[in-house]
Write a protein that holds these residues in place. Structure first.
Motif, PDB file in Angstrom:
ATOM      1  N   PRO A   1       0.838  -1.203   0.000  1.00  0.00           N
ATOM      2  CA  PRO A   1       0.000   0.000   0.000  1.00  0.00           C
ATOM      3  C   PRO A   1       0.874   1.254   0.000  1.00  0.00           C
ATOM      4  CG  PRO A   1      -0.739  -1.550   1.669  1.00  0.00           C
ATOM      5  CD  PRO A   1       0.544  -2.086   1.124  1.00  0.00           C
ATOM      6  N   GLU A   2       0.412   2.249  -0.732  1.00  0.00           N
ATOM      7  CA  GLU A   2       1.202   3.474  -0.860  1.00  0.00           C
ATOM      8  C   GLU A   2       1.502   4.094   0.503  1.00  0.00           C
ATOM      9  OE1 GLU A   2       0.601   6.398  -4.120  1.00  0.00           O
ATOM     10  OE2 GLU A   2      -1.280   5.302  -4.294  1.00  0.00           O
ATOM     11  N   ILE A   3       0.553   3.967   1.396  1.00  0.00           N
ATOM     12  CA  ILE A   3       0.757   4.637   2.683  1.00  0.00           C
ATOM     13  C   ILE A   3       1.917   3.994   3.441  1.00  0.00           C
ATOM     14  CG2 ILE A   3      -0.942   3.230   3.938  1.00  0.00           C
ATOM     15  CD1 ILE A   3      -1.670   6.097   5.206  1.00  0.00           C
TER      16      ILE A   3
ATOM     17  N   TYR B   1      -0.452  11.357  -4.690  1.00  0.00           N
ATOM     18  CA  TYR B   1      -0.659  12.193  -3.523  1.00  0.00           C
ATOM     19  C   TYR B   1      -0.085  11.544  -2.266  1.00  0.00           C
ATOM     20  CZ  TYR B   1      -2.684  14.304   0.535  1.00  0.00           C
ATOM     21  OH  TYR B   1      -2.819  14.879   1.758  1.00  0.00           O
ATOM     22  N   ILE B   2      -0.424  10.270  -2.026  1.00  0.00           N
ATOM     23  CA  ILE B   2      -0.176   9.668  -0.716  1.00  0.00           C
ATOM     24  C   ILE B   2       1.317   9.621  -0.380  1.00  0.00           C
ATOM     25  CG2 ILE B   2      -0.420   7.567   0.652  1.00  0.00           C
ATOM     26  CD1 ILE B   2      -3.054   7.047  -0.721  1.00  0.00           C
TER      27      ILE B   2
ATOM     28  N   PHE C   1       4.025  12.417   2.392  1.00  0.00           N
ATOM     29  CA  PHE C   1       4.944  12.049   3.477  1.00  0.00           C
ATOM     30  C   PHE C   1       6.344  12.626   3.279  1.00  0.00           C
ATOM     31  CE2 PHE C   1       1.723   8.856   4.210  1.00  0.00           C
ATOM     32  CZ  PHE C   1       1.717   8.740   5.585  1.00  0.00           C
TER      33      PHE C   1
ATOM     34  N   TRP D   1      -5.306  18.983  -2.361  1.00  0.00           N
ATOM     35  CA  TRP D   1      -5.662  18.461  -1.045  1.00  0.00           C
ATOM     36  C   TRP D   1      -5.728  19.587  -0.011  1.00  0.00           C
ATOM     37  CZ3 TRP D   1      -7.131  13.703   0.575  1.00  0.00           C
ATOM     38  CH2 TRP D   1      -7.161  13.488   1.967  1.00  0.00           C
TER      39      TRP D   1
ATOM     40  N   ASN E   1      -8.597  21.850  -0.466  1.00  0.00           N
ATOM     41  CA  ASN E   1      -9.877  21.238  -0.108  1.00  0.00           C
ATOM     42  C   ASN E   1     -10.326  21.655   1.290  1.00  0.00           C
ATOM     43  OD1 ASN E   1     -12.107  19.473  -0.477  1.00  0.00           O
ATOM     44  ND2 ASN E   1     -11.097  18.046   0.915  1.00  0.00           N
TER      45      ASN E   1
ATOM     46  N   GLY F   1      -5.450   0.446   1.701  1.00  0.00           N
ATOM     47  CA  GLY F   1      -4.556   1.464   2.251  1.00  0.00           C
ATOM     48  C   GLY F   1      -5.000   2.876   1.938  1.00  0.00           C
ATOM     49  N   ASP F   2      -6.053   3.001   1.168  1.00  0.00           N
ATOM     50  CA  ASP F   2      -6.468   4.325   0.715  1.00  0.00           C
ATOM     51  C   ASP F   2      -7.107   5.130   1.847  1.00  0.00           C
ATOM     52  OD1 ASP F   2      -7.148   6.069  -1.783  1.00  0.00           O
ATOM     53  OD2 ASP F   2      -8.973   6.015  -0.567  1.00  0.00           O
ATOM     54  N   TYR F   3      -6.915   6.442   1.815  1.00  0.00           N
ATOM     55  CA  TYR F   3      -7.673   7.281   2.745  1.00  0.00           C
ATOM     56  C   TYR F   3      -8.234   8.518   2.073  1.00  0.00           C
ATOM     57  CZ  TYR F   3      -3.289   9.957   3.103  1.00  0.00           C
ATOM     58  OH  TYR F   3      -2.184  10.683   2.831  1.00  0.00           O
ATOM     59  N   ILE F   4      -7.953   8.663   0.785  1.00  0.00           N
ATOM     60  CA  ILE F   4      -8.416   9.851   0.071  1.00  0.00           C
ATOM     61  C   ILE F   4      -9.934   9.843  -0.058  1.00  0.00           C
ATOM     62  CG2 ILE F   4      -8.369  10.996  -2.169  1.00  0.00           C
ATOM     63  CD1 ILE F   4      -5.432  10.162  -2.370  1.00  0.00           C
TER      64      ILE F   4
ATOM     65  N   GLU G   1     -11.565  10.518   3.197  1.00  0.00           N
ATOM     66  CA  GLU G   1     -11.396  11.907   3.603  1.00  0.00           C
ATOM     67  C   GLU G   1     -12.315  12.841   2.800  1.00  0.00           C
ATOM     68  OE1 GLU G   1      -9.054  12.968   5.929  1.00  0.00           O
ATOM     69  OE2 GLU G   1      -9.538  15.103   5.698  1.00  0.00           O
ATOM     70  N   LEU G   2     -12.361  12.636   1.476  1.00  0.00           N
ATOM     71  CA  LEU G   2     -13.097  13.574   0.635  1.00  0.00           C
ATOM     72  C   LEU G   2     -14.593  13.275   0.582  1.00  0.00           C
ATOM     73  CD1 LEU G   2     -10.682  14.061  -2.423  1.00  0.00           C
ATOM     74  CD2 LEU G   2     -10.861  15.411  -0.331  1.00  0.00           C
TER      75      LEU G   2
ATOM     76  N   GLY H   1      -5.875   4.198   6.875  1.00  0.00           N
ATOM     77  CA  GLY H   1      -4.972   5.116   6.190  1.00  0.00           C
ATOM     78  C   GLY H   1      -5.051   6.523   6.758  1.00  0.00           C
TER      79      GLY H   1
ATOM     80  N   GLN I   1      -1.859   8.404   8.441  1.00  0.00           N
ATOM     81  CA  GLN I   1      -1.417   9.686   7.898  1.00  0.00           C
ATOM     82  C   GLN I   1      -1.388  10.750   8.988  1.00  0.00           C
ATOM     83  OE1 GLN I   1      -3.415  12.602   6.923  1.00  0.00           O
ATOM     84  NE2 GLN I   1      -2.276  13.416   5.155  1.00  0.00           N
TER      85      GLN I   1
END
Lengths: 275, 387, 308
Positions: free
Chosen positions: A121-123, A214-215, A219, A232, A235, C247-250, C253-254, C264, C268
């Motif tokens: 996962p990207e995070i 983005y993710i 970081f 972001w 927003n 793993g996404d949180y976008i 969040e949105l 996620g 973050q």
């Protein structure tokens, strides 16, 4: 009546497919529409009220005036995307050549190392890179963004170029060598031109991955803002409607690049087929 | 005609003084892991000849060709060309060119660019390349196709481009790897004649690998039949067909009736043979052995069937026709011999007498000079059963 | 006939062993060539992927008392895990649940699309493929924001839904789990369609005709022939969808609300706002390990090793 049911039996799946495609295209259409809309305030950029679209060209004519650093962040994203693409394409192409052309000790370990970043996962990648930079006391900024982008682009380049390279008839290289071409000349005159379409698609893919990330970027960006980071951040306060114009513009440019490439391919194969 | 125990020795040049011209393989062996693809192969191909390596797939013929081209390195052995040792040379250092199976034309180059490739790599002057390419395209009758891409050509045209691309370099040896395999039958016939014409015209040494016996016999002046990494027999097509050296060759080239027999020693100019209780004669010049277990062979078209008197001096076997198929130019019969095996007989459609029907009792007979005698050890297990 | 032993030119001494040649013939291949080609890219991945992940694993056991400025101490504090997991178990479960539902939805809508492109589209195939990748032509974030417009309380989707008996005038889509799942499904459906298309495209149409011939009923031939043969695509697609979605949180969040936060979001904010790096790392590591275990079980059960 039988003919009608028969027609439905043959075509319903295509119908479903087109509905799914429409679903996938819907947000893009909305973005394009919103790029011609004048919202009451930046808070309502993504909320159309009951009176519908307030048509305007302002978002396009004053594309950079929405927020101070919007076009600046776009410029940062373009730079990062370009540099990361060049590095990742070169490194990934080299790896693809090694993996397709050679049987060597450690080959499967390398395959795993290529696969893992795509399965993580990207995070996790973003946060672990942050840990590395913090413990190594590396200052976050433009450089660390590029490092991170190259890292996650390499695997996609390897996979794309590998597919093209594996489909290459080894006899073409043998034929070149049989015709007095040294290994270097064989590479330059035969292998490289034939693998080029794969390398170009790998580069395009890298650029779009980098440009859109983005993710991982969040970081490792320090104070530097890429376009996704700008969106972001905005927003929270309210997004200037010009963002939709930029997103629509990006879409059109990318679409034209891909469509032109496809048309050229189609014309070439049609010419080949008709003669 | 010498009667040689091992057919390869017929190419004595390899074991004698090394020939100055031509291509010579000496004791060449190629192993892939435990698999022996080519087994101690020695062979001389004289300059200017059209040589065919004939064999089933996996017999080592393509590996042999690739070693000559430099695309594989022999495990042991030496390859010389015109007296020079080329065994360890890179492919691009050898004056050898290949027409690849499925052609391997460069898809991103035009026909002209494909043909010019070898000359460019050898740094021939640009002014000389263009006329050379044009002359070669004229030779293969593709003068107007220079600007096309390979994908825009038919199979036969691609084949000719591949040929032109190799020939334009005037190699000392041209290697052809199943060059006609991808073409349909009619085109293949046409290209066979074309290739032979071009070879005569340019006078180069051609080494042609094929699994198609007809192709080998039509074009080559010398044919080597390969099996399991070794050469079973080498010689002119007529000799290989008329007097095969082994059961494998007898059935790989065309079809043979092989009778399990016992050679019982010379008797005059003949060798006396006993098979299934009957006695037959085979001329000594057509016998590979004079005593011991043997195969008595006769080609189906050398057999005759008759319901009448057998001519004087012919060998004869009684039988019953079990199958008769009329194929136009001939009628093909299966005749069951008294010991249960079936003999294949091709009776030419010469207009005398109608086809015989199954169930007819006949006598199968042949002139002794049309039969041949093989050692039963000569690859009996590979002998295909008579059809 | 005895084999003539030839000595290759230039080999002095007894060391004449030649290694077997490489598959691509001709060029003398040196053993170090692939290593030279691998070195720069491999090193990049080792330093900036493998090493950080190892470091992340180690940082899960740091003492949270430290700080970014002053550094952390490795105190083997396993408690970071139990703290993190017990505090954020809701978010973990939500992440897995949302990702699972989104993956299933992606499969349900992606399969017909991939099937149509691979086997029904004919000359429109490339155009439809461009349609599948078209979302990548523009920003992920902006596209997700566009869903805000589509799902908004005054949008036409809600107008239609309010006409059904299931939605009252005050019910909404935005800021609900449904909106988050819709966003995830939308964002990751191309990752489902492309592997499915790749494996369906390899199907021999004659095989389907033969199946139609044998089983007569198209549904039966689909389940007996087409689906089993497209299993590599199904496995690949579900992994390519599930992993990033978990793993996404976008989207959360949105499109969501505080009640829909996923793991996620927690990681973050722990990293970037709270600054509790050890606990954040423990969460991050748990997420990765959890996904890897699920993936391993899934791959083993589905019996395919063709993942990518």
């Amino acid at each position: 009546m039988r003919r009608v049911t028969r027609w439905i039996a043959d075509h319903w799946i295509m119908g479903v497919g087109l509905v799914v495609l429409a679903y996938m295209a819907l947000p893009i259409a909305v973005i394009a529409l919103l790029s011609f809309n004048k919202p009451d305030s930046n808070k309502t950029t993504y909320l159309l009220d009951d009176s519908g679209v307030h048509w305007t060209l302002d978002n396009w004519t004053n594309i950079c005036s929405g927020a101070d650093d919007m076009c600046g962040s776009l410029w940062v994203s373009l730079q990062v995307g370009f540099i990361a693409t060049v590095i990742a394409t070169i490194l990934g192409t080299l790896i693809a050549f090694a993996l397709v052309r050679h049987r060597f000790f450690g080959r499967s370990a390398m395959n795993v190392l290529i696969f893992l970043p795509m399965a993580t996962p990207e995070i996790v990648m973003g946060s672990s890179l942050l840990t590395l930079f913090v413990s190594g006391q590396v200052g976050l900024g433009f450089g660390t963004i590029v490092i991170a982008h190259v890292m996650f682009c390499i695997s996609f380049v390897v996979v794309t170029v590998k597919a093209r390279l594996a489909g290459l008839d080894p006899r073409l290289q043998e034929a070149a060598m049989d015709l007095y071409a040294t290994p270097f000349a064989t590479f330059r005159r035969v292998t490289l031109p034939l693998v080029m379409p794969g390398i170009v698609s790998a580069a395009l893919l890298s650029f779009s991955l980098s440009f859109d990330d983005y993710i991982i970027t969040t970081f490792n960006s320090g104070g530097v803002r890429t376009f996704p980071l700008f969106v972001w951040g905005a927003n929270q306060r309210g997004i200037p409607p010009q963002v939709n114009a930029i997103a629509t513009g990006m879409f059109v440019i990318a679409f034209v690049i891909v469509a032109v490439g496809q048309l050229r391919n189609a014309r070439r194969s049609r010419r080949a087929a008709t003669s | 005609m010498s009667v040689a125990p091992t057919p390869v020795a017929a190419s004595a040049a390899a074991t004698g003084a090394p020939a100055t011209g031509g291509l010579t393989l000496t004791g060449v062996t190629k192993r892939f892991g435990a698999f022996v693809a080519v087994d101690d192969l020695s062979l001389h191909i004289p300059e200017g000849s059209f040589f065919a390596l004939l064999g089933a797939s996996g017999c080592g013929k393509t590996t042999t060709l690739r070693m000559v081209a430099g695309l594989e390195e022999p495990t042991t052995g030496a390859i010389t060309l015109g007296g020079a040792d080329i065994t360890r040379m890179r492919p691009y250092q050898r004056p050898v060119n290949t027409v690849f199976q499925s052609y391997a034309l460069f898809p991103h180059m035009t026909v002209e660019q494909n043909v010019a490739f070898g000359l460019q790599q050898r740094k021939v002057k640009r002014a000389e390349i263009k006329p050379a390419v044009q002359a070669m395209l004229d030779l293969v009758q593709l003068a107007d196709y220079g600007h096309r891409r390979p994908a825009q050509l038919s199979g036969g045209q691609q084949q000719r481009v591949a040929l032109a691309r190799a020939l334009v370099n005037h190699p000392q040896v041209l290697l052809l790897d199943e060059p006609l395999g991808a073409l349909d039958l009619k085109l293949r016939r046409q290209m066979q004649i074309e290739l032979k014409r071009i070879q005569t015209e340019v006078g180069l040494t051609f080494v042609h690998v094929t699994h198609d016996q007809e192709e080998a016999m039509t074009m080559a002046d010398t044919v080597a039949v390969m099996n399991a990494g070794r050469i079973e027999q080498l010689g002119p097509p007529t000799e290989i067909y008329e007097f095969p050296a082994s059961a494998f060759v007898a059935n790989f080239l065309g079809q043979s009736n092989l009778l399990t027999a016992q050679a019982q020693g010379p008797s005059g100019a003949d060798v006396a043979v006993e098979a299934y209780g009957s006695r037959f004669a085979v001329p000594a010049a057509r016998s590979r052995i004079t005593s011991g277990p043997a195969h008595l062979g006769v080609r189906p078209e050398k057999l005759h069937v008759t319901t009448e008197v057998v001519p004087e001096g012919h060998n004869a076997v009684p039988g019953v026709i079990t199958d008769s198929s009329y194929v136009g130019v001939s009628t093909q019969y299966l005749v069951r011999a008294p010991w249960g095996d079936e003999l294949a007989v091709f009776a030419p459609n010469s207009g005398t007498g109608g086809p015989l029907h199954p169930g007819t009792e006949v006598t199968v007979h042949w002139h002794p000079a049309h039969s041949f005698l093989l050692s039963a050890e000569s690859g009996a297990e590979t002998a295909a059963e008579p059809v | 006939m005895s084999a003539v032993v030839t000595t290759p030119a230039g080999t002095a001494g007894g060391d004449t062993y030649e290694p077997p040649p490489e598959p691509v013939a001709g060029a003398k291949r040196r053993w170090w060539v692939p290593y030279v080609q691998l070195f720069p890219g491999g090193l990049w991945l080792v330093i900036f992927f493998a090493l950080p992940v190892a470091l992340l694993a180690q940082s899960t056991l740091w003492d949270p008392a430290g700080s970014l400025e002053n550094g952390y101490e490795l105190t083997w504090r396993w408690q970071n895990f139990s703290d993190g997991i017990s505090t954020y178990s809701d978010q973990f479960l939500r992440s897995l649940g949302y990702a699972l539902v989104a993956t299933i939805l992606c499969l349900i809508i992606g399969y017909p699309l991939a099937y149509a492109i691979a086997l029904k589209a004919g000359r429109w195939r490339n155009l439809m493929l461009i349609g599948v990748i078209a979302p990548f032509f523009t920003s992920f974030l902006v596209r997700t924001l566009a869903w805000k417009t589509i799902l908004s309380d005054h949008g036409w989707v809600m107008d239609v839904l309010r006409m059904t008996p299931f939605f009252g005038p005050d019910d909404r889509l935005l800021a609900t789990p449904a909106a988050v799942i819709a966003g995830l499904t939308y964002n990751f459906v191309p990752f489902m369609v492309l592997p499915l298309y790749a494996s369906l495209g390899k199907l021999d149409p004659r095989l389907l005709e033969a199946a139609g011939d044998l089983y007569a009923h198209p549904i039966k031939s689909f389940f007996r022939v087409t689906l089993p043969l497209s299993m590599p695509g199904v496995v690949g697609g579900t992994l390519m969808t599930f992993i990033p979605a978990a793993g996404d949180y976008i989207n959360a969040e949105l499109l969501g609300s505080p009640a829909t936060t996923m793991i996620g979001n927690v990681i973050q904010s722990q990293y970037l706002r709270v600054g509790d790096i050890p606990v954040a790392a423990a969460l991050s590591f748990t997420l990765m390990a959890g996904i890897l275990i699920l993936v391993a079980i899934y791959v083993a059960v589905s019996g395919t090793d063709e993942v990518v």
